[in-house]
Design a protein around this motif. Structure first.
Motif, PDB file in Angstrom:
ATOM      1  N   LYS A 133      31.759  -9.030   2.801  1.00 25.21           N
ATOM      2  CA  LYS A 133      30.643  -9.528   2.220  1.00 25.21           C
ATOM      3  C   LYS A 133      29.665  -9.693   3.165  1.00 25.21           C
ATOM      4  O   LYS A 133      28.245  -9.365   2.727  1.00 25.21           O
ATOM      5  CB  LYS A 133      30.754 -10.844   1.461  1.00 25.21           C
ATOM      6  CG  LYS A 133      32.218 -10.926   0.384  1.00 25.21           C
ATOM      7  CD  LYS A 133      31.859 -11.816  -0.563  1.00 25.21           C
ATOM      8  CE  LYS A 133      31.983 -13.457  -0.338  1.00 25.21           C
ATOM      9  NZ  LYS A 133      32.461 -14.117  -1.177  1.00 25.21           N
ATOM     10  N   THR A 134      29.823 -10.043   4.468  1.00 23.82           N
ATOM     11  CA  THR A 134      28.758 -10.352   5.281  1.00 23.82           C
ATOM     12  C   THR A 134      28.376  -8.766   6.198  1.00 23.82           C
ATOM     13  O   THR A 134      29.194  -8.064   6.107  1.00 23.82           O
ATOM     14  CB  THR A 134      29.126 -11.239   6.477  1.00 23.82           C
ATOM     15  OG1 THR A 134      30.291 -10.783   7.216  1.00 23.82           O
ATOM     16  CG2 THR A 134      29.713 -12.505   5.888  1.00 23.82           C
ATOM     17  N   ILE A 135      27.160  -8.832   6.582  1.00 29.24           N
ATOM     18  CA  ILE A 135      26.723  -7.673   7.456  1.00 29.24           C
ATOM     19  C   ILE A 135      27.751  -7.438   8.435  1.00 29.24           C
ATOM     20  O   ILE A 135      28.073  -6.242   8.789  1.00 29.24           O
ATOM     21  CB  ILE A 135      25.399  -7.950   7.993  1.00 29.24           C
ATOM     22  CG1 ILE A 135      24.394  -8.386   6.710  1.00 29.24           C
ATOM     23  CG2 ILE A 135      25.031  -6.726   8.894  1.00 29.24           C
ATOM     24  CD1 ILE A 135      23.315  -7.352   6.543  1.00 29.24           C
ATOM     25  N   GLU A 136      28.124  -8.416   9.157  1.00 25.94           N
ATOM     26  CA  GLU A 136      28.958  -8.433  10.296  1.00 25.94           C
ATOM     27  C   GLU A 136      30.421  -7.467   9.843  1.00 25.94           C
ATOM     28  O   GLU A 136      30.633  -6.658  10.488  1.00 25.94           O
ATOM     29  CB  GLU A 136      29.431  -9.704  10.927  1.00 25.94           C
ATOM     30  CG  GLU A 136      30.091  -9.582  12.145  1.00 25.94           C
ATOM     31  CD  GLU A 136      30.388 -10.813  12.533  1.00 25.94           C
ATOM     32  OE1 GLU A 136      31.246 -10.998  13.438  1.00 25.94           O
ATOM     33  OE2 GLU A 136      29.899 -12.068  12.205  1.00 25.94           O
ATOM     34  N   ASP A 137      30.788  -8.119   8.569  1.00 24.87           N
ATOM     35  CA  ASP A 137      32.229  -7.546   8.044  1.00 24.87           C
ATOM     36  C   ASP A 137      31.794  -6.041   7.889  1.00 24.87           C
ATOM     37  O   ASP A 137      32.908  -5.060   8.136  1.00 24.87           O
ATOM     38  CB  ASP A 137      32.754  -8.300   6.785  1.00 24.87           C
ATOM     39  CG  ASP A 137      33.192  -9.695   7.162  1.00 24.87           C
ATOM     40  OD1 ASP A 137      33.542  -9.874   8.360  1.00 24.87           O
ATOM     41  OD2 ASP A 137      33.156 -10.474   6.232  1.00 24.87           O
ATOM     42  N   VAL A 138      30.968  -5.772   6.981  1.00 26.92           N
ATOM     43  CA  VAL A 138      30.715  -4.478   6.627  1.00 26.92           C
ATOM     44  C   VAL A 138      30.298  -3.473   7.667  1.00 26.92           C
ATOM     45  O   VAL A 138      30.977  -2.341   7.763  1.00 26.92           O
ATOM     46  CB  VAL A 138      29.823  -4.322   5.567  1.00 26.92           C
ATOM     47  CG1 VAL A 138      29.280  -2.967   4.887  1.00 26.92           C
ATOM     48  CG2 VAL A 138      29.798  -5.306   4.344  1.00 26.92           C
ATOM     49  N   SER A 139      29.667  -3.925   8.706  1.00 24.57           N
ATOM     50  CA  SER A 139      29.299  -3.340   9.906  1.00 24.57           C
ATOM     51  C   SER A 139      30.795  -2.804  10.602  1.00 24.57           C
ATOM     52  O   SER A 139      30.674  -1.687  10.862  1.00 24.57           O
ATOM     53  CB  SER A 139      28.420  -4.168  10.707  1.00 24.57           C
ATOM     54  OG  SER A 139      28.362  -3.659  12.040  1.00 24.57           O
ATOM     55  N   LYS A 140      31.423  -3.689  10.529  1.00 25.79           N
ATOM     56  CA  LYS A 140      32.591  -3.390  11.361  1.00 25.79           C
ATOM     57  C   LYS A 140      33.532  -2.298  10.619  1.00 25.79           C
ATOM     58  O   LYS A 140      34.060  -1.310  10.985  1.00 25.79           O
ATOM     59  CB  LYS A 140      33.708  -4.475  11.563  1.00 25.79           C
ATOM     60  CG  LYS A 140      33.244  -5.409  12.810  1.00 25.79           C
ATOM     61  CD  LYS A 140      34.077  -6.402  13.337  1.00 25.79           C
ATOM     62  CE  LYS A 140      33.677  -7.489  14.316  1.00 25.79           C
ATOM     63  NZ  LYS A 140      34.128  -8.739  14.100  1.00 25.79           N
ATOM     64  N   PHE A 141      33.601  -2.688   9.275  1.00 25.83           N
ATOM     65  CA  PHE A 141      34.630  -1.805   8.465  1.00 25.83           C
ATOM     66  C   PHE A 141      34.090  -0.371   8.398  1.00 25.83           C
ATOM     67  O   PHE A 141      34.649   0.621   8.472  1.00 25.83           O
ATOM     68  CB  PHE A 141      34.280  -2.509   6.905  1.00 25.83           C
ATOM     69  CG  PHE A 141      35.285  -1.661   6.168  1.00 25.83           C
ATOM     70  CD1 PHE A 141      36.827  -2.163   5.947  1.00 25.83           C
ATOM     71  CD2 PHE A 141      34.618  -1.197   4.873  1.00 25.83           C
ATOM     72  CE1 PHE A 141      37.457  -1.468   5.052  1.00 25.83           C
ATOM     73  CE2 PHE A 141      35.520  -0.543   3.985  1.00 25.83           C
ATOM     74  CZ  PHE A 141      37.057  -0.868   4.023  1.00 25.83           C
ATOM     75  N   LEU A 142      32.513   0.089   8.112  1.00 23.86           N
ATOM     76  CA  LEU A 142      32.078   1.171   8.044  1.00 23.86           C
ATOM     77  C   LEU A 142      31.849   1.827   9.499  1.00 23.86           C
ATOM     78  O   LEU A 142      31.074   2.979   9.705  1.00 23.86           O
ATOM     79  CB  LEU A 142      30.606   1.143   7.173  1.00 23.86           C
ATOM     80  CG  LEU A 142      31.090   0.717   5.790  1.00 23.86           C
ATOM     81  CD1 LEU A 142      29.637   0.671   5.122  1.00 23.86           C
ATOM     82  CD2 LEU A 142      31.906   1.587   4.989  1.00 23.86           C
ATOM     83  N   ASP A 143      31.728   0.941  10.373  1.00 23.76           N
ATOM     84  CA  ASP A 143      31.221   1.351  11.918  1.00 23.76           C
ATOM     85  C   ASP A 143      29.812   1.662  12.031  1.00 23.76           C
ATOM     86  O   ASP A 143      29.520   2.948  12.516  1.00 23.76           O
ATOM     87  CB  ASP A 143      32.445   2.414  12.581  1.00 23.76           C
ATOM     88  CG  ASP A 143      32.262   2.832  13.919  1.00 23.76           C
ATOM     89  OD1 ASP A 143      31.653   1.703  14.575  1.00 23.76           O
ATOM     90  OD2 ASP A 143      32.415   3.782  14.458  1.00 23.76           O
ATOM     91  N   LYS A 144      28.944   0.877  11.564  1.00 23.70           N
ATOM     92  CA  LYS A 144      27.383   1.062  11.550  1.00 23.70           C
ATOM     93  C   LYS A 144      26.729  -0.060  12.077  1.00 23.70           C
ATOM     94  O   LYS A 144      27.351  -0.987  11.745  1.00 23.70           O
ATOM     95  CB  LYS A 144      27.035   1.421   9.670  1.00 23.70           C
ATOM     96  CG  LYS A 144      27.708   2.338   9.099  1.00 23.70           C
ATOM     97  CD  LYS A 144      26.844   3.763   9.511  1.00 23.70           C
ATOM     98  CE  LYS A 144      25.788   4.022   8.386  1.00 23.70           C
ATOM     99  NZ  LYS A 144      25.010   5.220   8.644  1.00 23.70           N
ATOM    100  N   GLU A 145      25.923   0.362  12.790  1.00 23.02           N
ATOM    101  CA  GLU A 145      25.047  -0.644  13.269  1.00 23.02           C
ATOM    102  C   GLU A 145      24.316  -1.660  12.489  1.00 23.02           C
ATOM    103  O   GLU A 145      23.906  -1.247  11.319  1.00 23.02           O
ATOM    104  CB  GLU A 145      23.922   0.024  14.245  1.00 23.02           C
ATOM    105  CG  GLU A 145      24.337   0.425  15.504  1.00 23.02           C
ATOM    106  CD  GLU A 145      24.873  -0.574  16.407  1.00 23.02           C
ATOM    107  OE1 GLU A 145      24.320  -1.448  16.717  1.00 23.02           O
ATOM    108  OE2 GLU A 145      26.109  -0.233  17.021  1.00 23.02           O
ATOM    109  N   PRO A 146      24.255  -3.079  12.598  1.00 26.42           N
ATOM    110  CA  PRO A 146      23.521  -3.882  11.672  1.00 26.42           C
ATOM    111  C   PRO A 146      22.146  -3.376  11.580  1.00 26.42           C
ATOM    112  O   PRO A 146      21.458  -3.853  10.366  1.00 26.42           O
ATOM    113  CB  PRO A 146      23.737  -5.342  12.295  1.00 26.42           C
ATOM    114  CG  PRO A 146      24.851  -5.158  13.442  1.00 26.42           C
ATOM    115  CD  PRO A 146      24.967  -3.882  13.657  1.00 26.42           C
TER     116      PRO A 146
END
Length: 572
Positions: free
Chosen positions: A262-275
């Motif tokens: 749900k959070t930017i941080e979670d998705v950022s890690k999950f998809l390996d994309k910079e915030p």
RNA sequence: CGGGGCGUAGCGCAGUUUGGUAGCGCGCACGGUUCGGGUCCGUGAGGUCGGAAGUUCAAAUCUUCUCGCCCCGACCA
């Protein structure tokens, strides 16, 4: 003053309700006592500090051509009814009734009352300009008094009000006050910044805050490292960059599954994309309407700026239920693509070439998103400035600070004079509204702000200009030669106009040193039998942490040397 | 106003879970001791346990209501 006769009740442990440094130290060192929520008594040394600050202010106000008045704190409702503030001030006003049931209140500020003075006494253009000021107790029933003296319900405030013929004159008065304020704040020995304030509510007239820089202030401000630009974070403008040209070879947008991220941080890690490649999408309620605001993943939305862009008065995050209903997805998966309502994006979002955002489908995000290509939106500056942003004035780097608002100056225009009928006749016999300015300084708040900025683990470190006493003499022991040396020093220093506190209590040296550090008088002189053997006394600035670095000086030279030292500290 | 927490000696706290004569440290008073960074020892004074109602043989402790205060947030011409 002899400590044995003074009332300076220092305590080892502060009441548990004191949290901020200034509240704890002012209480422990015997400056103030709490009487009720946001209500304080000043003990003798606290009152001395308050008076010192007040004297600096009145001195500079008089010098700037203002005249002091005394206005009532208890006010009949009529005046605020005239301006409309009897209703608009709301619960913040302390209201009461007299025995006949008439409406009264305690003055939270005095524009109406001073305006009444002006309309009664000033009739002609020949009478203008005027600047009247007051240093008085004011009352606000704060929703939440907090942090000791920093936000009180009863507080001492200096307010000056200027009356001018026209806008040009008002601006001149404003400039005069700005200069006076700079001198006042310089003299208090504080590190401060003058910042551009949010002039939203009162209309876009000239306005500036004087912010004392501390670790724990209520306001977040940015200041340029190179020039003197400084502003409140919510309103500091972000310098518009070049309109970006985005690569056109970004693949078409695609929905990907992001279960429970749900959070930017979670998705950022999950998809390996910079915030920074995320489109942070927030659903806000603006005067009732649901609007989506989009900022870059590593940025923060400024509700103040967004409200201004949208031209609405009330704005806030939409309630979760409404978000789910309007986006069709759980919280954390909203995005601008396919959003039904208005979408406002921050200018920086235009620079995201290959972005990620919520898909408006629970547990899914969109990748390869580009603003304009994949959705329509209006773009504007709607984010908070952050550390490292570019200064809008000179291109330097911006730094973040916390600040305590200690002064606020602004041009009011004819808002009050129109409503209250504060007019004059000009040369052509035409009736005109006086153009007003208003200039406040929180005097009691400054006491606390100073401590917030000037303290260490052991206590307060007052700047010389506002210290309750200038010199603290620690008398160690009762031997005749010690008593005699102290008496002589006291006499000489007081003759030289120095304010001295002499700790003549029957206490052990350790107690006296601890209390001296806590109280925070800038210069300490230690007189004891040990150094007196060689005719010497010790001189130590409070700011010097190591007692071993105290300076040994001849008793005979002491008065002159101390006077010089006090004067030097007054200047710096 | 929303969320969280706390009211027991002047101050800081324990005791409340499991009801049974209210305790500790600091401060204060007195005696002695010590004397350059909050000496040490002894003696003592000081409390309607925020308030009201209830349960009980018995309430700081359980129940209900109420008042006050603090913190985070909202608010802050």
């Amino acid at each position: 003053m002899r400590y044995s006769r003074a009332l300076i009740p220092t305590v080892k442990e502060a009441p548990s309700d004191a949290v901020t440094a200034s509240h704890i130290l002012l209480t422990r060192a015997g400056y103030v006592r709490r009487i009720g929520a946001g209500i304080y008594s000043f003990l003798p040394i606290g009152f001395r500090v308050l008076k010192k600050i007040e004297q600096i202010i009145t001195g500079e106000m008089d010098r700037a051509g203002a005249q002091q008045v005394l206005l009532p704190a208890l006010l009949p409702a009529d005046y605020f009814k005239e301006s409309g503030r009897w209703d608009s001030f709301g619960d913040t006003m302390m209201r009461l009734k007299d025995r006949k049931g008439g409406d009264y209140h305690l003055g939270p500020t005095h524009e109406e009352i001073i305006c009444d003075m002006a309309r009664r006494e000033i009739k002609s253009y020949r009478d203008l300009p005027k600047n009247l000021y007051q240093v008085q107790t004011k009352y606000r029933d704060e929703a939440r008094p907090r942090a000791g003296l920093l936000r009180c319900r009863e507080f001492t405030m200096k307010d000056a009000y200027s009356f001018d013929l026209n806008d040009a004159g008002a601006l001149e008065s404003y400039e005069t006050m700005r200069a006076a304020y700079t001198r006042i704040f310089d003299r208090t020995g504080l590190t401060y910044r003058m910042v551009n304030a949010d002039s939203g509510a009162m209309g876009g007239s000239q306005s500036a805050e004087f912010q004392v820089l501390t670790q724990s202030g209520e306001d977040q401000i940015v200041a340029c490292e190179k020039c003197d630009y400084a502003a409140n974070v919510e309103v500091a403008s972000v310098r518009a960059g070049e309109p970006p040209t985005l690569p056109s070879d970004i693949p078409a947008r695609k929905q990907v599954s992001t279960p429970k991220k749900k959070t930017i941080e979670d998705v950022s890690k999950f998809l390996d994309k910079e915030p920074a490649s995320f489109l942070k999408s927030l659903v806000v309620r603006a005067d009732g309407e649901l609007v989506m605001a989009v900022v870059r993943g590593d940025h923060e939305l400024s509700e103040t700026k967004l409200a201004r862009v949208l031209g609405v008065s009330e704005i806030g995050l939409a309630e979760p239920g409404a978000v789910v209903k309007t986006t069709g997805a759980k919280l954390g998966f909203s995005g601008p693509v396919g959003f039904s309502g208005k979408v406002v994006i921050d200018s920086a979002v235009l620079g995201i070439a290959d972005g990620v955002c919520g898909a408006n489908v629970t547990d899914a995000h969109l990748v390869h998103v580009q603003a304009e290509r994949d959705f329509e939106a209006t773009s504007a500056d709607i984010r908070n400035v952050t550390e490292g942003d570019v200064c809008p004035e000179c291109g330097g780097q911006l730094k973040l600070y916390r600040g305590i608002e200690a002064g606020h100056i602004f041009v009011l225009g004819t808002h009050y004079s129109d409503k209250m009928g504060a007019t004059y006749l000009d040369k052509e016999q035409v009736k005109r509204s006086m153009v007003m300015g208003c200039y406040g300084i929180g005097v009691s708040r400054l006491v606390a702000a100073t401590v917030e900025q000037h303290h260490d683990d052991n206590g307060i470190l007052w700047p010389m200009s506002i210290a309750p006493y200038q010199v603290h003499i620690a008398q160690l022991g009762e031997e005749p030669q010690v008593v005699e040396a102290v008496a002589k020093l006291e006499q000489d220093l007081e003759d030289a106009g120095i304010e001295v506190l002499i700790d003549d209590r029957k206490e052990r040296p350790g107690v006296k040193f601890k209390d001296a550090d806590l109280i925070g008088i800038p210069l300490r002189v230690t007189v004891g039998a040990r150094s007196l053997k060689t005719g010497q006394v010790e001189l130590k600035p409070r700011a010097e942490p190591n007692p071993k670095n105290a300076e040994l000086i001849q008793l005979s030279d002491a008065p002159q040397l101390i006077v010089e030292r006090v004067q030097k500290l007054l200047k710096s």
